[in-house]
Design a protein around this motif. Structure first.
Motif, PDB file in Angstrom:
ATOM      1  N   ASP A 201      29.035 -51.055 -13.684  1.00 32.57           N
ATOM      2  CA  ASP A 201      28.525 -51.610 -12.430  1.00 32.57           C
ATOM      3  C   ASP A 201      28.760 -53.122 -12.340  1.00 32.57           C
ATOM      4  N   ALA A 202      28.269 -53.732 -11.275  1.00 32.88           N
ATOM      5  CA  ALA A 202      28.493 -55.159 -11.029  1.00 32.88           C
ATOM      6  C   ALA A 202      27.850 -56.045 -12.092  1.00 32.88           C
ATOM      7  N   LYS A 203      26.875 -55.521 -12.819  1.00 33.44           N
ATOM      8  CA  LYS A 203      26.218 -56.283 -13.886  1.00 33.44           C
ATOM      9  C   LYS A 203      26.870 -56.029 -15.241  1.00 33.44           C
ATOM     10  N   ARG A 204      28.034 -55.373 -15.251  1.00 31.08           N
ATOM     11  CA  ARG A 204      28.787 -55.037 -16.459  1.00 31.08           C
ATOM     12  C   ARG A 204      28.036 -54.048 -17.340  1.00 31.08           C
ATOM     13  N   ARG A 205      27.119 -53.307 -16.750  1.00 32.94           N
ATOM     14  CA  ARG A 205      26.434 -52.259 -17.491  1.00 32.94           C
ATOM     15  C   ARG A 205      27.262 -50.969 -17.431  1.00 32.94           C
ATOM     16  N   SER A 206      27.178 -50.198 -18.503  1.00 35.76           N
ATOM     17  CA  SER A 206      27.777 -48.872 -18.505  1.00 35.76           C
ATOM     18  C   SER A 206      26.750 -47.897 -17.941  1.00 35.76           C
ATOM     19  N   CYS A 207      27.145 -47.143 -16.918  1.00 39.88           N
ATOM     20  CA  CYS A 207      26.198 -46.270 -16.217  1.00 39.88           C
ATOM     21  C   CYS A 207      26.738 -44.843 -16.146  1.00 39.88           C
ATOM     22  N   LEU A 208      25.836 -43.881 -16.220  1.00 46.19           N
ATOM     23  CA  LEU A 208      26.205 -42.485 -16.019  1.00 46.19           C
ATOM     24  C   LEU A 208      26.022 -42.131 -14.558  1.00 46.19           C
ATOM     25  N   VAL A 209      27.035 -41.513 -13.983  1.00 50.55           N
ATOM     26  CA  VAL A 209      27.039 -41.122 -12.580  1.00 50.55           C
ATOM     27  C   VAL A 209      27.188 -39.608 -12.478  1.00 50.55           C
ATOM     28  N   ILE A 210      26.429 -38.981 -11.582  1.00 46.65           N
ATOM     29  CA  ILE A 210      26.614 -37.580 -11.221  1.00 46.65           C
ATOM     30  C   ILE A 210      27.214 -37.544  -9.818  1.00 46.65           C
ATOM     31  N   ALA A 211      28.250 -36.743  -9.626  1.00 45.47           N
ATOM     32  CA  ALA A 211      28.928 -36.709  -8.336  1.00 45.47           C
ATOM     33  C   ALA A 211      29.233 -35.273  -7.935  1.00 45.47           C
ATOM     34  N   ASP A 212      29.428 -35.079  -6.632  1.00 46.22           N
ATOM     35  CA  ASP A 212      29.786 -33.778  -6.068  1.00 46.22           C
ATOM     36  C   ASP A 212      31.249 -33.808  -5.665  1.00 46.22           C
ATOM     37  N   LEU A 213      32.030 -32.856  -6.134  1.00 43.68           N
ATOM     38  CA  LEU A 213      33.463 -32.866  -5.890  1.00 43.68           C
ATOM     39  C   LEU A 213      33.803 -32.725  -4.415  1.00 43.68           C
ATOM     40  N   CYS A 223      21.677 -46.510 -16.992  1.00 46.88           N
ATOM     41  CA  CYS A 223      22.600 -47.578 -17.352  1.00 46.88           C
ATOM     42  C   CYS A 223      22.166 -48.208 -18.672  1.00 46.88           C
ATOM     43  N   VAL A 224      23.124 -48.795 -19.377  1.00 49.02           N
ATOM     44  CA  VAL A 224      22.842 -49.522 -20.609  1.00 49.02           C
ATOM     45  C   VAL A 224      23.640 -50.824 -20.581  1.00 49.02           C
ATOM     46  N   ALA A 225      23.034 -51.892 -21.056  1.00 51.66           N
ATOM     47  CA  ALA A 225      23.655 -53.214 -20.987  1.00 51.66           C
ATOM     48  C   ALA A 225      24.847 -53.312 -21.929  1.00 51.66           C
ATOM     49  N   ASP A 226      25.849 -54.103 -21.523  1.00 48.29           N
ATOM     50  CA  ASP A 226      26.995 -54.416 -22.349  1.00 48.29           C
ATOM     51  C   ASP A 226      26.524 -55.141 -23.621  1.00 48.29           C
ATOM     52  N   PRO A 227      27.020 -54.829 -24.832  1.00 54.19           N
ATOM     53  CA  PRO A 227      28.195 -54.002 -25.120  1.00 54.19           C
ATOM     54  C   PRO A 227      27.891 -52.521 -25.337  1.00 54.19           C
ATOM     55  N   GLY A 228      26.683 -52.077 -25.005  1.00 53.46           N
ATOM     56  CA  GLY A 228      26.375 -50.662 -25.108  1.00 53.46           C
ATOM     57  C   GLY A 228      27.127 -49.861 -24.052  1.00 53.46           C
ATOM     58  N   ALA A 247      24.291 -51.573 -29.264  1.00 54.70           N
ATOM     59  CA  ALA A 247      24.754 -52.414 -30.384  1.00 54.70           C
ATOM     60  C   ALA A 247      25.848 -51.704 -31.177  1.00 54.70           C
ATOM     61  N   PRO A 248      26.931 -51.270 -30.516  1.00 55.95           N
ATOM     62  CA  PRO A 248      27.894 -50.368 -31.156  1.00 55.95           C
ATOM     63  C   PRO A 248      28.611 -50.943 -32.372  1.00 55.95           C
ATOM     64  N   GLU A 249      28.814 -52.245 -32.427  1.00 49.77           N
ATOM     65  CA  GLU A 249      29.564 -52.822 -33.545  1.00 49.77           C
ATOM     66  C   GLU A 249      28.689 -53.726 -34.397  1.00 49.77           C
ATOM     67  N   SER A 250      27.482 -53.281 -34.645  1.00 45.04           N
ATOM     68  CA  SER A 250      26.547 -54.061 -35.445  1.00 45.04           C
ATOM     69  C   SER A 250      25.750 -53.128 -36.346  1.00 45.04           C
ATOM     70  N   PRO A 251      25.058 -53.680 -37.348  1.00 42.72           N
ATOM     71  CA  PRO A 251      24.215 -52.833 -38.202  1.00 42.72           C
ATOM     72  C   PRO A 251      23.082 -52.150 -37.440  1.00 42.72           C
ATOM     73  N   ARG A 252      22.785 -52.626 -36.235  1.00 42.27           N
ATOM     74  CA  ARG A 252      21.713 -52.032 -35.431  1.00 42.27           C
ATOM     75  C   ARG A 252      22.220 -50.939 -34.506  1.00 42.27           C
TER      76      ARG A 252
END
Length: 403
Positions: A201-213, A223-228, A247-252
């Motif tokens: 999204d515009a805030k650089r968050r990764s978001c899950l979207v559900i859509a109808d074809l 949504c989860v904040a970057d870098p998540g 925190a994908p690239e950290s010990p956390r």
């Protein structure tokens, strides 16, 4: 990204050249466990028409080979139908919708062909351009189909998705549809004409979207904040289940499973038995089955699966399963199990539904046979078996009704 790890998986990939899914993985920080033995389905060659044989009314015998003459009983084993038999380097079933058969070829890009089942007329043939490969699944209903292709190698990774009109054959680039958020990760979960995917999204968050074809109407679930980021969406008749990685690239680093109903409302976390090691799962009628595997686990091809019949119910162990094979279809949640007896590897499909005391085994492979991960369309479970033993090597797509 999925890396086949078992001997049968390596053989299936080497023989069938069906590494399209592995080649099409997203360049995310995630190092994913293995997929089920066998990989992405393929399609008819240019100018070709699916020519497989169909055997209606077949059910699995104890050895796993469908045997004719039986019918399904309520709660009993399903009826298996053979859809398509091909050489291992031929075409492979992606999905079979009530009007259309979707296949994918073993060429470098993975040409996708959609064929009218009644007339055998090829409606769509989608050949990715150089540098791109096809990505599963194909989302399809009675009128529309969504086909995705990605370029993951090189300095400019790219995801493209197109919606085809199955009446006219005309295609539309979904990136040009302002109402539909752009796809940012290649994994798409689908249940008939409903699909779920990741966007930014515009805030650089990764978001899950559900859509109808059909309508292309969409809503943001979580949504989860970057870098998540969010990943691994699995859609059932009433829910979407997905991963949230922080925190994908950290010990956390933490990977947990969440689920949300398709009708609306916020996502809820599925309680883990081990913190931050959840991998993927599926939810149906308030129950969730998920698997757990940690980044340091020596065997990521297999993971431990668990079941909660409701959000606050205690977790029940389902033992080891093949990682990334959990899918909901009809009234059931399905997954694959690998066994080794006297050095011989075999695979089983199991299923469970709310109210059932224990899982049911519904299919077992013959010797030297690998399975793709199951998929679902129109309440039918689909799986492809790669027969890799002595003699003729071939793949066989099977379908079973899961009501």
């Amino acid at each position: 990204m999925r890396h086949p790890a078992s001997p049968a998986a390596r053989a299936a990939v080497a023989l069938a050249a069906i590494t399209l899914l592995a080649a099409a993985c997203s360049p995310t920080p995630e190092s994913a466990p293995a997929q089920s033995p066998g990989t992405a389905p393929g399609t008819a060659p240019p100018g070709g028409t699916p020519t497989g044989t169909t055997s209606p009314g077949a059910t699995p015998s104890p050895g796993g080979t469908p045997s004719p003459g039986h019918t399904a009983s309520p709660g009993g084993p399903p009826v298996w139908t053979k859809i398509l038999r091909q050489p291992v380097d031929g075409q492979h079933v992606v999905t079979q919708q009530r009007k259309y058969l979707v296949t994918r070829s073993s060429d470098d890009g993975g040409t996708t062909t959609i064929t009218d089942r009644a007339s055998r007329r090829v409606v769509v043939r989608h050949a990715p351009p150089a540098g791109f490969v096809a990505q599963s699944p194909v989302v399809i209903d009675d009128r529309w189909a969504l086909v995705e292709e990605i370029r993951s190698d090189g300095p400019a990774p790219e995801i493209r998705a197109y919606r085809y009109d199955l009446v006219t054959g005309k295609r539309t680039d979904l990136s040009q549809q302002k109402a539909l958020p752009r796809i940012s990760e290649p994994e798409i979960g689908a249940y008939d004409g409903t699909f779920a995917y990741s966007t930014t999204d515009a805030k650089r968050r990764s978001c899950l979207v559900i859509a109808d074809l059909a309508s292309l109407k969409a809503r943001t679930v979580s949504c989860v904040a970057d870098p998540g980021y969010v990943a691994d969406p699995v859609v059932s008749a009433d829910s979407v289940t997905f991963s949230e990685i922080t925190a994908p690239e950290s010990p956390r680093r933490c990977k947990r499973i969440l689920t949300a109903t398709l009708s609306g409302g916020s996502a809820r976390a599925v309680g883990a038995t081990q913190n931050c090691s959840q991998w993927s799962g599926a939810s149906l009628r308030g129950a969730t089955i998920w698997s757990e595997v940690g980044a340091a686990d020596p065997d990521q091809y297999q993971s431990r699966a668990y079941l909660r019949e409701s959000g606050d119910a205690p977790a029940r162990s389902l033992g080891l399963i093949v990682t990334d094979t959990i899918v909901a279809c009809g009234n059931w949640i399905h997954w694959e199990v690998r066994t080794v007896v006297n050095g011989a590897e075999s695979f089983q499909l199991q299923r469970w539904q709310p109210g059932l005391a224990r899982p049911q085994r519904i299919y077992s492979t013959p010797p030297d046979t690998a399975l793709t991960a199951p998929s679902c369309q129109d309440g039918n479970l689909l799986v492809e078996a790669a027969h890799l033993g002595a003699g003729t090597k071939y793949t066989e797509a099977l379908q079973a009704t899961t009501a």
